[in-house]
Scaffold this active site. Structure first.
Site, PDB file in Angstrom:
ATOM      1  N   GLY A  11       0.830  -1.206   0.000  1.00 41.51           N
ATOM      2  CA  GLY A  11       0.000   0.000   0.000  1.00 41.51           C
ATOM      3  C   GLY A  11       0.861   1.252   0.000  1.00 41.51           C
ATOM      4  N   ARG A  73       0.643  -4.572  -5.053  1.00 47.56           N
ATOM      5  CA  ARG A  73       0.755  -5.732  -4.161  1.00 47.56           C
ATOM      6  C   ARG A  73       1.069  -6.957  -5.026  1.00 47.56           C
ATOM      7  NH1 ARG A  73      -0.556  -4.205   0.887  1.00 47.56           N
ATOM      8  NH2 ARG A  73      -2.160  -2.628   1.183  1.00 47.56           N
ATOM      9  N   ASP A 105       5.226  -5.694   5.841  1.00 51.48           N
ATOM     10  CA  ASP A 105       5.617  -7.049   6.202  1.00 51.48           C
ATOM     11  C   ASP A 105       5.692  -7.985   4.983  1.00 51.48           C
ATOM     12  OD1 ASP A 105       6.401  -8.780   8.230  1.00 51.48           O
ATOM     13  OD2 ASP A 105       4.423  -9.707   8.272  1.00 51.48           O
ATOM     14  N   THR A 127       4.592   1.256   6.771  1.00 51.08           N
ATOM     15  CA  THR A 127       3.162   0.964   6.837  1.00 51.08           C
ATOM     16  C   THR A 127       2.484   1.983   7.746  1.00 51.08           C
ATOM     17  OG1 THR A 127       1.447  -0.475   7.747  1.00 51.08           O
ATOM     18  CG2 THR A 127       3.651  -0.871   8.556  1.00 51.08           C
ATOM     19  N   ASP A 129       0.043   1.284   9.357  1.00 45.69           N
ATOM     20  CA  ASP A 129      -0.486   0.496  10.494  1.00 45.69           C
ATOM     21  C   ASP A 129       0.486   0.439  11.681  1.00 45.69           C
ATOM     22  OD1 ASP A 129      -2.588   0.023   8.836  1.00 45.69           O
ATOM     23  OD2 ASP A 129      -2.304  -2.138   8.661  1.00 45.69           O
ATOM     24  N   ASP A 131       2.730  -1.683  12.449  1.00 47.91           N
ATOM     25  CA  ASP A 131       2.624  -2.985  13.113  1.00 47.91           C
ATOM     26  C   ASP A 131       3.839  -3.894  12.900  1.00 47.91           C
ATOM     27  OD1 ASP A 131       2.223  -3.519  10.459  1.00 47.91           O
ATOM     28  OD2 ASP A 131       0.338  -4.596  10.701  1.00 47.91           O
ATOM     29  N   ARG A 173      -4.964  -3.616  10.199  1.00 48.73           N
ATOM     30  CA  ARG A 173      -5.306  -4.997   9.850  1.00 48.73           C
ATOM     31  C   ARG A 173      -5.105  -5.943  11.026  1.00 48.73           C
ATOM     32  NH1 ARG A 173      -5.617  -8.482   5.630  1.00 48.73           N
ATOM     33  NH2 ARG A 173      -5.876  -6.719   4.248  1.00 48.73           N
TER      34      ARG A 173
HETATM   35  O1  F6P Z   1      -1.268  -2.559   4.988  1.00 46.02           O
HETATM   36  C1  F6P Z   1      -1.716  -1.283   5.237  1.00 46.02           C
HETATM   37  C2  F6P Z   1      -3.146  -1.141   4.937  1.00 46.02           C
HETATM   38  O2  F6P Z   1      -3.357   0.218   5.050  1.00 46.02           O
HETATM   39  C3  F6P Z   1      -4.093  -1.958   5.821  1.00 46.02           C
HETATM   40  O3  F6P Z   1      -4.468  -1.337   6.998  1.00 46.02           O
HETATM   41  C4  F6P Z   1      -5.289  -2.171   4.915  1.00 46.02           C
HETATM   42  O4  F6P Z   1      -5.958  -3.362   5.255  1.00 46.02           O
HETATM   43  C5  F6P Z   1      -4.659  -2.265   3.577  1.00 46.02           C
HETATM   44  O5  F6P Z   1      -3.497  -1.483   3.608  1.00 46.02           O
HETATM   45  C6  F6P Z   1      -5.572  -1.822   2.435  1.00 46.02           C
HETATM   46  O6  F6P Z   1      -4.871  -1.955   1.245  1.00 46.02           O
HETATM   47  P1  F6P Z   1      -5.410  -1.752  -0.239  1.00 46.02           P
HETATM   48  O7  F6P Z   1      -5.063  -0.369  -0.625  1.00 46.02           O
HETATM   49  O8  F6P Z   1      -4.656  -2.754  -1.035  1.00 46.02           O
HETATM   50  O9  F6P Z   1      -6.888  -1.974  -0.242  1.00 46.02           O
END
Ligand code: F6P
Length: 343
Positions: A11, A73, A105, A127, A129, A131, A173
């Site tokens: 992301g 991704r 991660d 991230t 997050d 995390d 997440r």
């Molecule tokens: O990994 C970071 C994050 O922001 C998560 O909190 C969330 O679930 C995910 O990315 C959403 O990603 P995408 O943009 O692929 O929907």
């Protein structure tokens, strides 16, 4: 010395461009390094797709959100072309001596595998997050918290005007760091995080007690939160490129349940990607720049198979093997401390 490929994967995240700039400036100024940018994460590495990256390209980009390299991704081993031999052949053709992977991660796990397969690679943790266990903070988190806190403040005025309960769903997440920080900063009456299931009765008790004081309840919930009868975090959007369920929607599940049980009109807002977009905070620009400078030094030392990390005030080096697969959860004590004043 040498020529290195930088990629951003997973992301997008406020501060990515500051990392890219910090790496290129440090590398050109101190280490005589040259760079190319792999386009759209590991896709660029697998297909040998690059853009030029030098001082003139990175001029003034720290204040820009997103990533000038694009991201995806895309796992390097998920497509038939994603073999170590193929990747090495592209690197040779492009004159790339090593790879700098900036990501979360999933990106670091892939980087570790590439390293084990003989590809010189280093990492920068990213991230919103926050995390990743190996680093005290990831860049992007601070900006996301500022945005989420502003959303709490704004929703409170609507809640107060309409005498409603407002539910704000934020990202997170596996770990509820954004919910904890934004909820605490915004004075939320309940904060719900993935690490700690809460039952509906308890949530409604908090909501009711706020209403009994004449206030309008504010609930902040992380996307990964589960009620006790849920096996896993709510997802109705299929899987992402790293084969993880795309989360989102728990706020919309909670709001009608709260309304039904308490009789208080309740509305949910899903903050979503607004948390990841726009101008990075000063703090994230500084951390991103420091990470970028440190990763250039790491490459100069040929310290492959490692990631930069913030420990206290210092930037340190951590082997991928220690960094990958360890989630940094909100400590239970910290949550209990916050929970003591919910309602
Ligand atoms: O990994 C970071 C994050 O922001 C998560 O909190 C969330 O679930 C995910 O990315 C959403 O990603 P995408 O943009 O692929 O929907």
């Amino acid at each position: 010395m040498g020529r290195f490929g930088i990629l951003t994967s997973g992301g997008d995240c406020p501060g990515l461009n500051a990392v890219i700039r910090g790496t290129v400036l440090q590398g050109e100024t101190l280490h005589d390094q040259e760079f190319v940018g792999y386009l759209r994460g590991y896709r660029g590495l697998v297909y040998g797709d690059v853009m030029p990256l030098d001082r003139s390209v990175v001029r003034g980009i720290s204040s820009q959100g997103g990533t000038i390299l694009g991201t995806s991704r895309f796992g390097p081993y998920t497509e038939p072309d994603g073999t170590p031999d193929n990747i090495k052949a592209h690197m040779k053709r492009l004159g790339v001596d090593g790879v700098i992977a900036i990501g979360g991660d999933g990106t670091m796990a892939a980087a570790n595998r590439l390293y084990e397969d003989g590809i010189p690679v280093v990492g920068v943790p990213k991230t919103i997050d926050n995390d990743l266990e190996a680093t005290d903070y990831t860049f992007g988190f601070n900006t996301a918290v500022e945005i989420a806190t502003e959303a709490v403040d704004r929703l409170r005025t609507t809640g107060n005007s309409h005498k409603r309960c407002m539910v704000l769903e934020v990202m997170g997440r596996h770990a509820g760091w954004i919910a904890m920080y934004a909820g605490t900063a915004g004075g939320a009456h309940a904060i719900l995080i993935p690490e700690q299931p809460e039952n509906l009765d308890q949530i409604c008790e908090w909501v009711q007690s706020v209403r009994l004081r004449g206030r309008s309840p504010m609930v902040v919930v992380a996307e990964g939160f589960t009620l006790p009868d849920m096996d896993e975090a709510h997802s109705h959007k299929g899987m992402d490129g790293f084969n993880r369920p795309r989360l989102g929607g728990i706020g919309e599940i909670l709001a009608p349940l709260i309304e039904e049980k308490t009789g208080i009109e309740t509305r949910a807002t899903v903050l979503g990607h607004i948390q990841r977009g726009g101008v990075p905070s000063a703090w994230d620009r500084v951390l991103g720049t420091r990470f970028g400078q440190a990763v250039s030094d790491m490459v100069a030392d040929q310290a492959w198979g490692q990631m930069v990390a913030l420990r206290g005030m210092d930037i340190e080096r951590v082997p991928f093997s220690e960094a990958v697969g360890h989630t940094k959860n909100v400590p239970l004590d910290q949550y209990r401390g916050a929970r003591a004043i919910f309602g």
